[in-house]
Write an enzyme that holds these catalytic residues in place. Structure first.
Site, PDB file in Angstrom:
ATOM      1  N   PRO A 128      29.749  46.223  38.457  1.00 59.31           N
ATOM      2  CA  PRO A 128      29.703  45.644  39.725  1.00 59.31           C
ATOM      3  C   PRO A 128      30.466  44.483  40.233  1.00 59.31           C
ATOM      4  O   PRO A 128      30.249  44.153  41.319  1.00 59.31           O
ATOM      5  CB  PRO A 128      28.292  45.209  39.888  1.00 59.31           C
ATOM      6  CG  PRO A 128      27.610  45.439  38.734  1.00 59.31           C
ATOM      7  CD  PRO A 128      28.538  46.074  37.833  1.00 59.31           C
ATOM      8  N   GLU A 129      31.257  43.799  39.677  1.00 60.08           N
ATOM      9  CA  GLU A 129      31.820  42.672  40.424  1.00 60.08           C
ATOM     10  C   GLU A 129      33.011  43.149  41.265  1.00 60.08           C
ATOM     11  O   GLU A 129      33.410  44.301  41.164  1.00 60.08           O
ATOM     12  CB  GLU A 129      32.197  41.537  39.466  1.00 60.08           C
ATOM     13  CG  GLU A 129      30.998  41.037  38.668  1.00 60.08           C
ATOM     14  CD  GLU A 129      31.294  39.847  37.790  1.00 60.08           C
ATOM     15  OE1 GLU A 129      31.956  38.912  38.249  1.00 60.08           O
ATOM     16  OE2 GLU A 129      30.865  39.845  36.636  1.00 60.08           O
TER      17      GLU A 129
END
Length: 268
Positions: A2-3
DNA sequence: TCTGACCTGCGA
DNA sequence: TCGCAGGTCAGA
């Protein structure tokens, strides 16, 4: 996964492989990841639509398909795969998209922390902070933002309402890169330190995008391969290992229930 | 502002 | 078997 760099990598790959193609079939398994819509509705409304655009804001990925905007937040372990055979966890595939040329795209998430929406209009992300890859992320605005906040700088970097896209890995890496201790109060940073931080945010995120993201556990690119940025991490998950600059052991602390890694000598 | 809950898999 | 993992969110 996710980033920002991982979501950007996924957006670019979906764009290059599926843009302007029509979705011929969608199969969605009922799961808690669907928000404000059932899996069946999601599938039936998207079938037959063309993928007109693939965009990202912060950690959110969203598509435009005619007048609909499917939007995805990948949580901790959400991944898109273009070939089911490459999946480590085929039992956790929640959505299958078949495209007109026979290509398939699968959305999988073992931990089910991801969120899937189907919006009727383009998302405005008014509730999120500035995305550091966008034009309005400027040094002037960034300095103003820091001056207003008494919270520690690592928490600030990870607060999506302030800056959208930075998570636990890159927060530690960014602060190491500019020599700022994660426990420092945001409003205590000098003008010069704020400037170093500003440019380090851009540098670290851009470098990670060039390396297709960081594969620490679940994250894979759309082709099923790992990113390579994990080979360049300087502090994250390196507790006890020597700092690349001074040789002192990297320290791990807990901030907001999340692990933070830093060098006690190089980061002040 | 802090903590626990949401989930599953993996490694010590 | 236990603790931990690129994230968020509600509730204390």
């Amino acid at each position: 996964m996710p980033e920002l760099p991982e979501v950007e990598t996924v957006a670019r790959q979906i764009r290059s492989q599926f843009l302007n193609k029509r979705i011929t079939e969608v199969i969605a398994q009922p799961a808690i990841i669907f928000r404000d819509i059932t899996a069946a509705q999601f599938a039936s409304e998207l079938a037959g639509k063309k993928l007109d655009a693939v965009r990202r804001y912060g950690k959110f990925l969203f598509w435009q398909t005619g007048n609909l905007f499917p939007m995805f937040h990948l949580g901790m372990s959400g991944i898109f795969l273009r070939d089911k055979k490459l999946s480590m966890y085929p039992q956790h595939i929640h959505i299958s998209f078949e495209f007109e040329d026979g290509g398939n795209l699968y959305f999988q998430d073992a931990r089910k922390f991801s969120k899937v929406y189907l919006l009727r209009q383009e998302p405005d992300f008014d509730n999120l902070g500035v995305d550091p890859s966008k034009e309005n992320f400027t040094l002037i605005n960034f300095r103003k933002l820091l001056n207003l906040k008494k919270m520690n700088i690592k928490t600030l970097l990870m607060d999506q309402k302030i800056i959208a896209g930075i998570g636990n890995i890159y927060a530690s890496e960014i602060l190491f890169g500019c020599g700022i201790r994660p426990t420092r109060s945001a409003d205590s940073l000098s003008s010069k330190a704020a400037e170093r931080l500003f440019y380090e945010i851009k540098r670290v995120l851009n470098a990670a995008i060039q390396r297709f993201g960081t594969t620490y556990t679940a994250y894979r690119t759309v082709d099923g391969s790992a990113g390579t940025n994990q080979n360049f991490l300087k502090v994250y998950q390196r507790e006890g290992e020597p700092c690349i600059h001074c040789g002192r052991p990297i320290k791990k602390i807990i901030q907001n229930s999340r692990s933070t890694f830093y060098c006690p000598k190089c980061q002040r």
